[in-house]
Structures are given as structure tokens and as C-alpha cells.
Design a protein around this motif. Sequence first.
Motif, mmCIF file in Angstrom:
data_model
loop_
_atom_site.group_PDB
_atom_site.id
_atom_site.type_symbol
_atom_site.label_atom_id
_atom_site.label_comp_id
_atom_site.label_asym_id
_atom_site.label_seq_id
_atom_site.Cartn_x
_atom_site.Cartn_y
_atom_site.Cartn_z
ATOM 1 N N GLU A 45 3.693 -4.393 8.331
ATOM 2 C CA GLU A 45 2.600 -5.263 8.221
ATOM 3 C C GLU A 45 1.910 -5.346 6.733
ATOM 4 O O GLU A 45 1.631 -6.382 6.236
ATOM 5 C CB GLU A 45 1.641 -5.041 9.295
ATOM 6 N N ILE A 46 1.654 -4.044 6.171
ATOM 7 C CA ILE A 46 0.802 -4.072 4.888
ATOM 8 C C ILE A 46 1.923 -3.558 4.075
ATOM 9 O O ILE A 46 1.468 -2.917 2.956
ATOM 10 C CB ILE A 46 -0.112 -3.062 5.162
ATOM 11 N N ARG A 47 3.193 -3.528 4.205
ATOM 12 C CA ARG A 47 4.331 -3.270 3.342
ATOM 13 C C ARG A 47 3.917 -1.746 2.889
ATOM 14 O O ARG A 47 3.955 -1.331 1.322
ATOM 15 C CB ARG A 47 4.340 -4.089 2.017
ATOM 16 N N PHE A 48 3.763 -0.800 3.622
ATOM 17 C CA PHE A 48 3.299 0.688 3.338
ATOM 18 C C PHE A 48 4.513 1.510 3.247
ATOM 19 O O PHE A 48 5.478 1.350 3.737
ATOM 20 C CB PHE A 48 2.671 0.994 4.632
ATOM 21 N N LYS A 49 4.282 2.352 2.160
ATOM 22 C CA LYS A 49 5.346 3.374 1.837
ATOM 23 C C LYS A 49 4.647 4.633 1.717
ATOM 24 O O LYS A 49 3.728 4.645 0.783
ATOM 25 C CB LYS A 49 6.134 2.942 0.748
ATOM 26 N N ALA A 50 5.142 5.586 2.173
ATOM 27 C CA ALA A 50 4.620 7.255 1.741
ATOM 28 C C ALA A 50 5.693 7.808 0.992
ATOM 29 O O ALA A 50 6.918 7.795 1.352
ATOM 30 C CB ALA A 50 4.277 7.907 3.043
ATOM 31 N N VAL A 51 5.413 8.583 0.055
ATOM 32 C CA VAL A 51 6.242 9.020 -0.763
ATOM 33 C C VAL A 51 5.630 10.321 -1.548
ATOM 34 O O VAL A 51 4.432 10.202 -1.817
ATOM 35 C CB VAL A 51 6.832 8.382 -1.860
ATOM 36 N N LEU B 242 0.893 -1.298 -0.180
ATOM 37 C CA LEU B 242 0.093 -0.096 0.076
ATOM 38 C C LEU B 242 0.798 1.226 -0.099
ATOM 39 O O LEU B 242 1.522 1.467 0.943
ATOM 40 C CB LEU B 242 -0.873 0.122 1.083
ATOM 41 N N TYR B 243 0.599 1.987 -1.178
ATOM 42 C CA TYR B 243 1.487 3.362 -1.183
ATOM 43 C C TYR B 243 0.604 4.578 -1.067
ATOM 44 O O TYR B 243 -0.475 4.634 -1.502
ATOM 45 C CB TYR B 243 2.180 3.158 -2.561
ATOM 46 N N TYR B 244 1.221 5.440 -0.294
ATOM 47 C CA TYR B 244 0.433 6.764 0.074
ATOM 48 C C TYR B 244 1.310 7.734 -0.490
ATOM 49 O O TYR B 244 2.482 8.015 -0.280
ATOM 50 C CB TYR B 244 0.362 7.092 1.544
ATOM 51 N N LEU B 245 0.763 8.342 -1.598
ATOM 52 C CA LEU B 245 1.580 9.352 -2.688
ATOM 53 C C LEU B 245 0.701 10.713 -2.330
ATOM 54 O O LEU B 245 -0.419 10.818 -2.723
ATOM 55 C CB LEU B 245 1.430 8.961 -4.129
ATOM 56 N N TYR B 246 1.568 11.847 -1.712
ATOM 57 C CA TYR B 246 0.813 12.877 -1.270
ATOM 58 C C TYR B 246 1.783 14.310 -2.128
ATOM 59 O O TYR B 246 2.785 14.211 -2.146
ATOM 60 C CB TYR B 246 0.825 13.036 0.200
ATOM 61 N N TYR B 247 1.090 15.322 -2.199
ATOM 62 C CA TYR B 247 1.459 16.335 -2.571
ATOM 63 C C TYR B 247 2.158 17.290 -1.621
ATOM 64 O O TYR B 247 1.273 17.464 -0.421
ATOM 65 C CB TYR B 247 0.598 17.164 -3.418
ATOM 66 N N ASP B 248 3.112 17.438 -1.468
ATOM 67 C CA ASP B 248 3.880 18.205 -0.283
ATOM 68 C C ASP B 248 3.970 19.720 -0.321
ATOM 69 O O ASP B 248 3.760 20.316 -1.627
ATOM 70 C CB ASP B 248 5.422 17.625 -0.070
ATOM 71 N N TYR B 249 3.929 20.505 0.629
ATOM 72 C CA TYR B 249 3.848 21.752 0.759
ATOM 73 C C TYR B 249 4.195 22.281 2.053
ATOM 74 O O TYR B 249 3.869 21.799 2.907
ATOM 75 C CB TYR B 249 2.297 22.276 0.488
ATOM 76 N N PRO B 250 5.207 23.413 2.157
ATOM 77 C CA PRO B 250 5.845 23.726 3.153
ATOM 78 C C PRO B 250 4.711 24.376 4.154
ATOM 79 O O PRO B 250 3.614 25.021 3.810
ATOM 80 C CB PRO B 250 6.724 25.043 2.817
ATOM 81 N N GLU C 256 2.586 12.290 11.235
ATOM 82 C CA GLU C 256 1.419 11.362 11.544
ATOM 83 C C GLU C 256 1.640 10.017 10.539
ATOM 84 O O GLU C 256 1.542 9.069 10.788
ATOM 85 C CB GLU C 256 0.179 11.780 11.195
ATOM 86 N N ILE C 257 2.490 10.727 9.496
ATOM 87 C CA ILE C 257 2.913 9.365 8.492
ATOM 88 C C ILE C 257 3.504 8.502 9.302
ATOM 89 O O ILE C 257 3.491 7.220 9.139
ATOM 90 C CB ILE C 257 3.411 9.941 7.192
ATOM 91 N N TRP C 258 4.806 8.943 9.915
ATOM 92 C CA TRP C 258 5.823 7.961 10.419
ATOM 93 C C TRP C 258 5.052 7.454 11.756
ATOM 94 O O TRP C 258 5.471 6.431 11.886
ATOM 95 C CB TRP C 258 6.811 8.894 10.860
ATOM 96 N N ASN C 259 4.021 7.951 12.273
ATOM 97 C CA ASN C 259 3.389 7.414 13.386
ATOM 98 C C ASN C 259 2.589 6.221 12.807
ATOM 99 O O ASN C 259 2.849 4.984 13.424
ATOM 100 C CB ASN C 259 2.482 8.144 14.033
ATOM 101 N N PHE C 260 2.068 6.388 11.668
ATOM 102 C CA PHE C 260 1.407 5.176 10.966
ATOM 103 C C PHE C 260 2.312 3.924 10.490
ATOM 104 O O PHE C 260 1.982 2.822 10.907
ATOM 105 C CB PHE C 260 0.519 5.771 9.729
ATOM 106 N N VAL C 261 3.458 4.404 10.089
ATOM 107 C CA VAL C 261 4.324 3.305 9.689
ATOM 108 C C VAL C 261 5.031 2.683 10.685
ATOM 109 O O VAL C 261 5.183 1.468 10.695
ATOM 110 C CB VAL C 261 5.623 4.242 8.901
ATOM 111 N N SER C 262 5.257 3.364 11.978
ATOM 112 C CA SER C 262 5.718 2.576 13.016
ATOM 113 C C SER C 262 4.808 1.517 13.686
ATOM 114 O O SER C 262 5.189 0.655 14.137
ATOM 115 C CB SER C 262 6.139 3.440 14.232
ATOM 116 N N ARG C 263 3.514 1.887 13.303
ATOM 117 C CA ARG C 263 2.675 0.814 13.824
ATOM 118 C C ARG C 263 2.240 -0.335 12.890
ATOM 119 O O ARG C 263 2.142 -1.374 13.304
ATOM 120 C CB ARG C 263 1.159 1.809 14.119
ATOM 121 N N VAL C 264 1.930 0.021 11.617
ATOM 122 C CA VAL C 264 1.529 -1.038 10.670
ATOM 123 C C VAL C 264 2.386 -1.194 9.535
ATOM 124 O O VAL C 264 2.208 -1.685 8.535
ATOM 125 C CB VAL C 264 0.257 -0.751 10.180
ATOM 126 N N GLY C 265 3.339 -0.425 9.272
ATOM 127 C CA GLY C 265 4.006 -0.101 8.208
ATOM 128 C C GLY C 265 4.444 -1.483 7.535
ATOM 129 O O GLY C 265 4.354 -2.005 6.192
#
Length: 275
Positions: free
Chosen positions: A235-241, A206-214, A224-233
Motif C-alpha cells: 500500500e505504501i510501497r515500503f521497503k526495508a533494507v 517509504l524506505y526503512y534503512l537500518y543498521y544491522d547487528y547480530p 517485526e519488519i516483515w510483519n509490517f510489510v505484510s500489513r501495509v508494504g
Amino acid sequence: MNPKQKIIEDQKAWAKSKGLSFDPKGYVGDTETNLRRPLSACAVKGFNRGAGSELAGHMKALHSSSALVANFFDYWTGRDKNGLLYGLGIDAYNAESLEFEAKFPTGLGGTPPHLDVAMTLSSGAVIGIESKFTEHMGRSTKDKSKFEPSYFPHSGGLWAYVGLPGCQRLAEELHDGRHKFDYLDPWQLLKHALGLATQLHDQFGLYYLYYDYPGERAETHKREIWNFVSRVGEEIRFKAVSYQEVFGRLNTFHQADAEYPDYIDYLGTRYFPAT
């Protein structure tokens, strides 16, 4: 000006530079005006199948998330996808297909969760991609439970049943208010994970692709992304980019296709002028 409004204004400025007309809310007159090229038959089929009425109106918005998805991904329909895999940081030999507004039913009734893009790899595994343009900037998900009671049957945990015990624990904590997120939407991601695991067992990522902005909201969102990754990343092969990261890689990729420079130029000019 909050980040969402700034992005809307950036998109309006791009449209003005191209001589495009739009209404005060940032909607152009027809869908094709908002796209680099007309949608492929595959994309039309997918967006028509979706539950968001994208082709009926939402995709006309200059700040439309579905228009970003179409402009970014539909180029790769019917083409070798090694460049896209490289851009996303996916270590795979090749991808067989792309599907838009892909459904992976959870086994519950009602409308199943829709992934913006699903990419089937040559190995048979599926990469599900959830895309965000401005959704994570303009609203807070804090204190808003997004799970219907059916996700917690008396017979036992749905996520645990399909081999996702970490997701089960997080879902329960979200549902009873023990865990909260302000800008990331963990409910949506957990529903996607449940659908993917129900249909594909462990043959998915599961990939989370987001538009970044300062800004402060963006930094909170990343934490919050890294919080989510630390919990279930794991397990579900999660990557945020971020979209910016992926575009940066695509911009350096050599694609032996005469249309590729126009594709990169369009994306860069419209969405990533500073990348």
C-alpha cells in the motif's frame, strides 16, 4: 553487552584509531570532527530546519544517527545519484535532488513528522527514507502508544481518507492495543506514510534503512519488519533494507569520481569493517 552499547564501543575504537578525542559518553568536541567532510549547504539547511537540534549537539556523538545519515548521503548532494539508486535497490533512471530532515505535513497541527532523507526521482516521485543506527536496539516500543488523539478524529479515518485503508486498520489496532511491536516503531512509519500520502498522493515510496547487528533483538526487529510489510508494504510501497546491504552494493559500484574511493573507504573503515 547489548548491541547498542557494542556499537558505541565500536565507534569509540574507530575514533581512537584516528587519534580523535571524545568524552566518556562518546561525544567529540565539534560536529565537523564527526563527519567525513563538512556538510553541504543543502545538508546544513536541512538539519537546521529539523526539530532534533542535531547541529547543536546530537551530531557530535560518535554513535549519532544523524552523523551516519550525513556521512552516508551527503556525498551524493550535487552528484549523479545512479550509484545511490543502485545501492538502495531503486529501479529508476535518476534522482533530481536530496533533502535532509524533510517535512511532509499530515494536515494536523503541531510539528510535522521529519524524514531523515527525501529523494526526488526524475519521474517526480519521492522516496522517503527513515534511518536507524542504534535506536531500534537500545529501547523497546512495547506498550507505548505514540498516537495523539488528533490522529483519530470523529469525522473519520485520516489514513483511509488519503487512500491508505491498511494503514488505517493497523493504526487503530496499535492505538487500542490489539497489535504490538517490541523494536520496530510502526507509529513513526505510519505518520510518515500519512504525511507523504497527504502531500504526494500515490507518488511516493517509504524506505526503512537500518543498521544491522547480530543478536536476539535484531532478529525480533527483522520479524517485526516483515510483519509490517505484510500489513501495509504494498500500500505504501515500503521497503526495508540494511545499511550493510546498501554499502555492499556501493562497494562494487564504479563511480567515475576521484572522491568516491575515499568515501567508500571512510564508510567501510568506520561503519562496515566486516562488509
